[in-house]
Design a protein around this motif. Structure first.
Motif, PDB file in Angstrom:
ATOM      1  N   LYS A  83      16.483   0.846   5.311  1.00 10.92           N
ATOM      2  CA  LYS A  83      16.642   1.823   4.236  1.00 10.92           C
ATOM      3  C   LYS A  83      15.694   1.536   3.066  1.00 10.92           C
ATOM      4  O   LYS A  83      15.879   2.075   1.978  1.00 10.92           O
ATOM      5  CB  LYS A  83      18.089   1.822   3.718  1.00 10.92           C
ATOM      6  N   LEU A  84      14.706   0.696   3.275  1.00 13.55           N
ATOM      7  CA  LEU A  84      13.800   0.325   2.187  1.00 13.55           C
ATOM      8  C   LEU A  84      12.795   1.443   1.892  1.00 13.55           C
ATOM      9  O   LEU A  84      12.513   2.296   2.736  1.00 13.55           O
ATOM     10  CB  LEU A  84      13.036  -0.945   2.557  1.00 13.55           C
ATOM     11  N   PHE A  85      12.252   1.411   0.681  1.00  6.36           N
ATOM     12  CA  PHE A  85      11.144   2.299   0.338  1.00  6.36           C
ATOM     13  C   PHE A  85       9.946   1.947   1.225  1.00  6.36           C
ATOM     14  O   PHE A  85       9.644   0.755   1.418  1.00  6.36           O
ATOM     15  CB  PHE A  85      10.719   2.098  -1.120  1.00  6.36           C
ATOM     16  N   PRO A  86       9.243   2.920   1.762  1.00  9.50           N
ATOM     17  CA  PRO A  86       8.007   2.609   2.499  1.00  9.50           C
ATOM     18  C   PRO A  86       7.038   1.778   1.668  1.00  9.50           C
ATOM     19  O   PRO A  86       6.322   0.927   2.209  1.00  9.50           O
ATOM     20  CB  PRO A  86       7.431   3.994   2.814  1.00  9.50           C
ATOM     21  N   ALA A  87       7.029   1.991   0.357  1.00 10.29           N
ATOM     22  CA  ALA A  87       6.132   1.239  -0.521  1.00 10.29           C
ATOM     23  C   ALA A  87       6.443  -0.246  -0.501  1.00 10.29           C
ATOM     24  O   ALA A  87       5.542  -1.076  -0.667  1.00 10.29           O
ATOM     25  CB  ALA A  87       6.224   1.768  -1.955  1.00 10.29           C
ATOM     26  N   THR A  88       7.702  -0.611  -0.305  1.00 11.07           N
ATOM     27  CA  THR A  88       8.061  -2.031  -0.248  1.00 11.07           C
ATOM     28  C   THR A  88       7.505  -2.682   1.008  1.00 11.07           C
ATOM     29  O   THR A  88       7.014  -3.824   0.967  1.00 11.07           O
ATOM     30  CB  THR A  88       9.593  -2.200  -0.306  1.00 11.07           C
ATOM     31  N   LEU A  89       7.546  -1.986   2.118  1.00  8.45           N
ATOM     32  CA  LEU A  89       7.001  -2.531   3.364  1.00  8.45           C
ATOM     33  C   LEU A  89       5.480  -2.704   3.252  1.00  8.45           C
ATOM     34  O   LEU A  89       4.925  -3.709   3.721  1.00  8.45           O
ATOM     35  CB  LEU A  89       7.347  -1.623   4.534  1.00  8.45           C
ATOM     36  N   LEU A  90       4.831  -1.759   2.616  1.00 12.09           N
ATOM     37  CA  LEU A  90       3.388  -1.880   2.404  1.00 12.09           C
ATOM     38  C   LEU A  90       3.076  -3.025   1.439  1.00 12.09           C
ATOM     39  O   LEU A  90       2.099  -3.762   1.628  1.00 12.09           O
ATOM     40  CB  LEU A  90       2.822  -0.558   1.871  1.00 12.09           C
ATOM     41  N   TYR A  91       3.915  -3.180   0.421  1.00 12.49           N
ATOM     42  CA  TYR A  91       3.718  -4.250  -0.563  1.00 12.49           C
ATOM     43  C   TYR A  91       3.900  -5.613   0.089  1.00 12.49           C
ATOM     44  O   TYR A  91       3.159  -6.563  -0.215  1.00 12.49           O
ATOM     45  CB  TYR A  91       4.699  -4.067  -1.706  1.00 12.49           C
ATOM     46  N   ARG A  92       4.875  -5.723   0.977  1.00 16.24           N
ATOM     47  CA  ARG A  92       5.041  -6.968   1.731  1.00 16.24           C
ATOM     48  C   ARG A  92       3.731  -7.349   2.419  1.00 16.24           C
ATOM     49  O   ARG A  92       3.263  -8.495   2.314  1.00 16.24           O
ATOM     50  CB  ARG A  92       6.150  -6.795   2.769  1.00 16.24           C
ATOM     51  N   ASP A  93       3.144  -6.406   3.114  1.00 16.56           N
ATOM     52  CA  ASP A  93       1.902  -6.698   3.839  1.00 16.56           C
ATOM     53  C   ASP A  93       0.761  -7.027   2.886  1.00 16.56           C
ATOM     54  O   ASP A  93      -0.073  -7.894   3.175  1.00 16.56           O
ATOM     55  CB  ASP A  93       1.527  -5.503   4.727  1.00 16.56           C
ATOM     56  N   THR A  94       0.736  -6.347   1.733  1.00 17.26           N
ATOM     57  CA  THR A  94      -0.300  -6.619   0.733  1.00 17.26           C
ATOM     58  C   THR A  94      -0.213  -8.054   0.230  1.00 17.26           C
ATOM     59  O   THR A  94      -1.226  -8.763   0.135  1.00 17.26           O
ATOM     60  CB  THR A  94      -0.164  -5.642  -0.451  1.00 17.26           C
ATOM     61  N   LEU A  95       1.001  -8.509  -0.090  1.00 16.13           N
ATOM     62  CA  LEU A  95       1.168  -9.870  -0.619  1.00 16.13           C
ATOM     63  C   LEU A  95       0.929 -10.926   0.464  1.00 16.13           C
ATOM     64  O   LEU A  95       0.376 -11.993   0.178  1.00 16.13           O
ATOM     65  CB  LEU A  95       2.568 -10.040  -1.213  1.00 16.13           C
ATOM     66  N   ILE A  96       1.328 -10.652   1.679  1.00 19.50           N
ATOM     67  CA  ILE A  96       1.056 -11.596   2.772  1.00 19.50           C
ATOM     68  C   ILE A  96      -0.441 -11.851   2.875  1.00 19.50           C
ATOM     69  O   ILE A  96      -0.892 -13.000   2.976  1.00 19.50           O
ATOM     70  CB  ILE A  96       1.608 -11.051   4.107  1.00 19.50           C
ATOM     71  N   ASN A  97      -1.217 -10.783   2.818  1.00 18.58           N
ATOM     72  CA  ASN A  97      -2.670 -10.918   2.921  1.00 18.58           C
ATOM     73  C   ASN A  97      -3.277 -11.547   1.679  1.00 18.58           C
ATOM     74  O   ASN A  97      -4.156 -12.407   1.767  1.00 18.58           O
ATOM     75  CB  ASN A  97      -3.305  -9.545   3.179  1.00 18.58           C
ATOM     76  N   ALA A  98      -2.801 -11.147   0.500  1.00 18.82           N
ATOM     77  CA  ALA A  98      -3.377 -11.638  -0.754  1.00 18.82           C
ATOM     78  C   ALA A  98      -3.120 -13.130  -0.952  1.00 18.82           C
ATOM     79  O   ALA A  98      -3.976 -13.847  -1.483  1.00 18.82           O
ATOM     80  CB  ALA A  98      -2.809 -10.852  -1.931  1.00 18.82           C
ATOM     81  N   LEU A  99      -1.947 -13.602  -0.514  1.00 14.75           N
ATOM     82  CA  LEU A  99      -1.565 -14.994  -0.751  1.00 14.75           C
ATOM     83  C   LEU A  99      -1.756 -15.882   0.475  1.00 14.75           C
ATOM     84  O   LEU A  99      -1.545 -17.091   0.404  1.00 14.75           O
ATOM     85  CB  LEU A  99      -0.101 -15.049  -1.204  1.00 14.75           C
ATOM     86  N   GLY A 100      -2.137 -15.299   1.588  1.00 13.08           N
ATOM     87  CA  GLY A 100      -2.349 -16.085   2.802  1.00 13.08           C
ATOM     88  C   GLY A 100      -1.065 -16.663   3.373  1.00 13.08           C
ATOM     89  O   GLY A 100      -1.073 -17.744   3.977  1.00 13.08           O
ATOM     90  N   LEU A 101       0.025 -15.943   3.228  1.00 12.94           N
ATOM     91  CA  LEU A 101       1.319 -16.426   3.711  1.00 12.94           C
ATOM     92  C   LEU A 101       1.373 -16.339   5.235  1.00 12.94           C
ATOM     93  O   LEU A 101       1.062 -15.301   5.819  1.00 12.94           O
ATOM     94  CB  LEU A 101       2.447 -15.589   3.103  1.00 12.94           C
ATOM     95  N   THR A 102       1.796 -17.429   5.866  1.00 11.97           N
ATOM     96  CA  THR A 102       1.833 -17.448   7.335  1.00 11.97           C
ATOM     97  C   THR A 102       3.240 -17.627   7.896  1.00 11.97           C
ATOM     98  O   THR A 102       3.413 -17.609   9.123  1.00 11.97           O
ATOM     99  CB  THR A 102       0.944 -18.583   7.878  1.00 11.97           C
ATOM    100  N   GLY A 103       4.243 -17.770   7.012  1.00 11.94           N
ATOM    101  CA  GLY A 103       5.591 -18.041   7.506  1.00 11.94           C
ATOM    102  C   GLY A 103       6.578 -16.908   7.308  1.00 11.94           C
ATOM    103  O   GLY A 103       7.787 -17.124   7.426  1.00 11.94           O
TER     104      GLY A 103
END
Length: 240
Positions: free
Chosen positions: A70-90
């Motif tokens: 039930k999340l905003f689509p923008a939140t799912l996109l933001y998750r992916d943005t931060l994963i890439n920006a911060l190099g999160l692998t976990g």
């Protein structure tokens, strides 16, 4: 560890790290619970700050993200943005159990009649399952956000594990200053009037002068999803 022992350990750590820098609290938690700790992140309005601090220490730390459906689509996109920006692998995305959804919310409209039951099915139970392997977890809650959070300590015992709250003493100005200094991308919905972002059906825009979380479950007499146990304000706490 027995419940009494866990409470005592949380109180010891809370006293030891009261007023400590957020980075010091995180570093201590990662050391104390090495291999047994995760960060729980909503990838919401303020999530980038804590995620950046963790990434500085361990980009592979398990980060649990609940996709409630039930999340905003923008939140799912933001998750992916931060994963890439911060190099999160976990980052691990967890979803509600299909059988639980079929039993409790087959039409996907439970939020309309029973928001507590919806949160329990889509957030509380999935998080409990995701946290099962861990002895501790890191939360991004802050004292200024609501009366139920006004007495938060940096470490607390809850549901058989230690919860770590590195940002308890941070306010809006400090969060914004840190994000700007680090050039962290903002959640796109913040600029549209959503300073606190949950599921789409139960999140409203916040009007000027309102509490940041006023748009969560507006008009329902509900302030928490159930993941975090509410606390009564402590009159002895500055600003409470």
């Amino acid at each position: 560890m027995a419940p009494d022992g866990l409470d005592a350990e949380a109180q010891r750590l809370a006293a030891l790290y009261d007023g400590a820098d957020a980075e010091a609290v995180i570093a201590a938690a990662l050391d104390l619970f090495a291999g047994r700790i995760a960060l729980v992140s909503s990838f919401g309005a303020d999530s980038a700050v804590l995620l950046a601090m963790v990434a500085d220490l361990d980009r592979g730390l398990p980060i649990l993200f609940l996709d409630t459906g039930k999340l905003f689509p923008a939140t799912l996109l933001y998750r992916d943005t931060l994963i890439n920006a911060l190099g999160l692998t976990g980052v691990v995305t967890r979803r509600p159990d299909a059988a639980d959804l079929a039993a409790a919310d087959p039409a996907g409209a439970l939020w309309m009649s029973d928001a507590d039951a919806c949160c329990d099915t889509r957030k509380v139970k999935p998080l409990a399952a995701a946290l099962a392997p861990y002895a501790a977890w890191i939360s991004g809650r802050k004292r200024y956000q609501a009366d139920t959070r006004a007495s938060l300590p940096p470490f607390e015992a809850e549901d058989g594990r230690i919860k770590v709250n590195p940002l308890v003493g941070w306010n809006r100005a400090r969060i914004d200053a840190y994000r700007e200094a680090r050039r962290l991308p903002p959640h796109p919905l913040v600029a549209e009037g959503y300073p606190s972002i949950g599921c789409l059906p139960c999140t409203d825009r916040v009007r000027p002068g309102e509490d940041e979380r006023a748009g969560r479950w507006r008009g329902r007499g509900k302030t928490e999803c159930g993941i975090h146990h509410g606390r009564a304000p402590d009159p002895a706490l500055p600003g409470a």
